[in-house]
Design an enzyme around this catalytic site. Structure first.
Site, PDB file in Angstrom:
ATOM      1  N   PHE A 110       0.810  -1.223   0.000  1.00 20.97           N
ATOM      2  CA  PHE A 110       0.000   0.000   0.000  1.00 20.97           C
ATOM      3  C   PHE A 110       0.839   1.266   0.000  1.00 20.97           C
ATOM      4  CE2 PHE A 110      -0.278   2.575   3.877  1.00 20.97           C
ATOM      5  CZ  PHE A 110       0.561   1.880   4.730  1.00 20.97           C
ATOM      6  N   LYS A 111       2.112   1.157   0.379  1.00 19.93           N
ATOM      7  CA  LYS A 111       2.966   2.336   0.423  1.00 19.93           C
ATOM      8  C   LYS A 111       3.092   3.003  -0.956  1.00 19.93           C
ATOM      9  CE  LYS A 111       4.820   1.402   4.771  1.00 19.93           C
ATOM     10  NZ  LYS A 111       4.371   0.098   5.089  1.00 19.93           N
ATOM     11  N   ASP A 112       2.860   2.208  -2.010  1.00 20.39           N
ATOM     12  CA  ASP A 112       2.947   2.768  -3.363  1.00 20.39           C
ATOM     13  C   ASP A 112       1.925   3.878  -3.604  1.00 20.39           C
ATOM     14  OD1 ASP A 112       4.999   1.050  -4.170  1.00 20.39           O
ATOM     15  OD2 ASP A 112       3.607  -0.475  -4.898  1.00 20.39           O
TER      16      ASP A 112
END
Ligand SMILES: *Cc1c(COP(=O)(O)O)cnc(C)c1O
Length: 493
Positions: A110-112
């Site tokens: 999810f960091k993307d």
């Protein structure tokens, strides 16, 4: 909203562009908006918008100084063709709950969602501030931020990125995702120590080093940077819209979000969404065996003097949860926040008042789920609904089930579990959870998981194993500062 202020002192101010460029406030605090009322949105209007249009509304409120045109450009660069699904964050029904899949970006975590946007926000902010220095981004990672930041900043003009990761405790694929990065302006270095050692090292460097080399300035891509949090607010609105579109809810109904939590960034973006007018029932903070946040949200005592557990959800193996400081600021004010942070530093713990705790508990629920239970959840969801969820997501799912049992969550209220990583980032743990034999390498594990589950692995992960390893340095946490200075001296090619 005009300014960001430090959580430790309202007189320490920055414009939005400055806050993004600096990352951390000069007094060691985190930047927060000076005024929450001006962040309210028209919810009805948001329900007729695409992901990108919703993002435009959110970004315009938090970064008004950058202007509409620049923000449109930033969003186009950040999300156009970067994700393998057009809606960025698809919502999938699993059983009688929903899973918000946040792992469709280039590094499958999810960091993307945030780190696709941050580099573009940062270069736009530098231009706006007429900032001429080369920017060296420092990152401490528990596994997923590192590859996502290195990918996001690859070949971005005017920047270099340096990631510190714990030598042990991350998966082989996570490591490969960092050490095979080939852009000339990015670099990864292992630390002998855990994530907290890496994060403390980076924070100390920000406090003690002003300019690591002439013409080079430091900034942060960790979720202490407000530019990391803001992009994450968008998917709460988008998930809500999907629930409205599918007629699961009507506009105005409350939705509960269950968030696998480490540094409290993802869940705090949910708090911002709620503050902006999204009808959020509860925000559930799910922890693994490192349950420092569950203890805090239950008792009001934050105590980092505890054993550190390595779990099957390594991105949540954190004892000092940085973004909690932002919540403290809005609940207790800057003076007390500064005091609590001082207590944490000198005594390793702090205790908030009963009244402050009650305020927090009015919004946040919590439960912790260990690796054994997380594995069972993975198996149950695969056998029951043929849905493959990663160990972090499974911790959140397990937390949801606990709170349904206690009655803290209601069966009839819509529930969204945030899914933070592709199961293929953790193939070994997945096979073990599914009762399948583990193989020797992550590559074999990935193939075995694919064969067993029939769910396709992402190409971005399958292609890792043929890449050359380019970053091999391993150092002590105490040597991080020297390492940064040497990197800075070589920065401006
Ligand atoms: C970073 C991460 C988390 C924790 O998110 P925070 O914003 O740090 O709370 C959870 N799951 C995965 C897979 C992550 O990479």
């Amino acid at each position: 909203m005009n300014y960001y202020v430090s959580t430790r002192n309202e007189n320490v101010k920055a414009t939005p562009a400055q806050a993004v460029l600096k990352g951390l406030a000069p007094d060691g605090g985190l930047f927060v908006p000076d005024d929450l009322d001006s962040l309210k949105v028209n919810l009805k209007a948001m329900m007729n918008m695409s992901y990108r249009e919703q993002a435009k509304v959110v970004f315009s409120l938090f970064f008004p100084d950058l202007g509409e045109k620049t923000l449109s450009d930033v969003l186009e660069k950040s999300y156009e063709n970067k994700f393998d699904v057009p809606e960025v964050a698809p919502l999938v029904k699993v059983g009688d709950a929903y899973v918000l899949e946040l792992f469709h970006g280039p590094t499958c975590a999810f960091k993307d969602v945030a780190l696709s946007a941050l580099p573009n926000l940062m270069t736009a902010s530098a231009k706006h501030e007429d900032f001429k220095d080369h920017i060296l981004i420092l990152v401490a990672t528990s596994g997923d931020t590192g590859s996502s930041a290195l990918t996001g900043f690859s070949n971005v003009d005017g920047t270099d990125a340096l990631v510190f990761y714990p030598e042990d405790g991350i998966s082989q694929s996570q490591r490969l995702q960092m050490v095979t990065q080939s852009a000339p302006n990015v670099k990864a270095c292992a630390i002998r120590g855990n994530f907290d050692a890496a994060q403390t090292g980076v924070k100390n460097i920000f406090r003690s080093v002003d300019q690591p080399a002439p013409g080079v300035s430091l900034s942060s891509a960790n979720s202490i940077n407000i530019g990391r949090l803001v992009p994450q607010i968008v998917y709460y609105f988008h998930a809500y819209k999907d629930l409205v579109d599918s007629r699961r809810i009507r506009i105005g109904d409350e939705v509960t979000f269950i968030v696998p939590t480490g540094n409290f960034g993802d869940i705090f973006a949910g708090w911002f969404a709620r503050t902006m007018g999204l009808p959020v029932g509860r925000l559930v903070c799910a922890s693994n065996e490192n349950d420092v946040l569950t203890e805090f949200l239950t008792t009001g005592r934050y105590n980092k003097k505890r054993e550190f557990h390595k779990t099957t959800s390594p991105s949540m193996d954190i004892l000092v949860s940085s973004n909690l400081e932002r919540l403290l600021y809005f609940i207790c004010g800057s003076q007390k926040t500064a005091q609590y942070m001082e207590d944490l530093k000198t005594k390793g713990e702090y205790q908030i008042t009963d009244e402050e705790l009650l305020n927090i508990q009015g919004i946040f629920g919590t439960a912790s789920v260990d690796s054994t239970r997380s594995a069972e959840v993975i198996r149950e969801n695969f056998q029951g609904d043929h849905y493959l969820m990663d160990p972090h997501t499974a911790v959140a799912w397990g937390a949801m089930e606990k709170l349904l049992q206690t009655g803290e969550l209601k069966q009839d209220e819509a529930r969204v579990v945030l899914s933070t990583a592709s199961p293929y980032k953790f193939s070994r743990s997945m096979l073990e959870a599914l009762g399948q034999p583990e193989r020797d390498t992550d590559e074999e594990n990935m193939n075995a998981l694919q064969e067993y589950s029939g769910v396709a692995a992402p190409d971005a992960l399958l292609s890792l194993f043929s890449k050359e390893i380019l970053h091999k340095d391993v150092i002590d946490a105490g040597d991080m500062q020297d390492y940064v200075i040497r990197t800075a001296e070589n920065c401006r090619r």
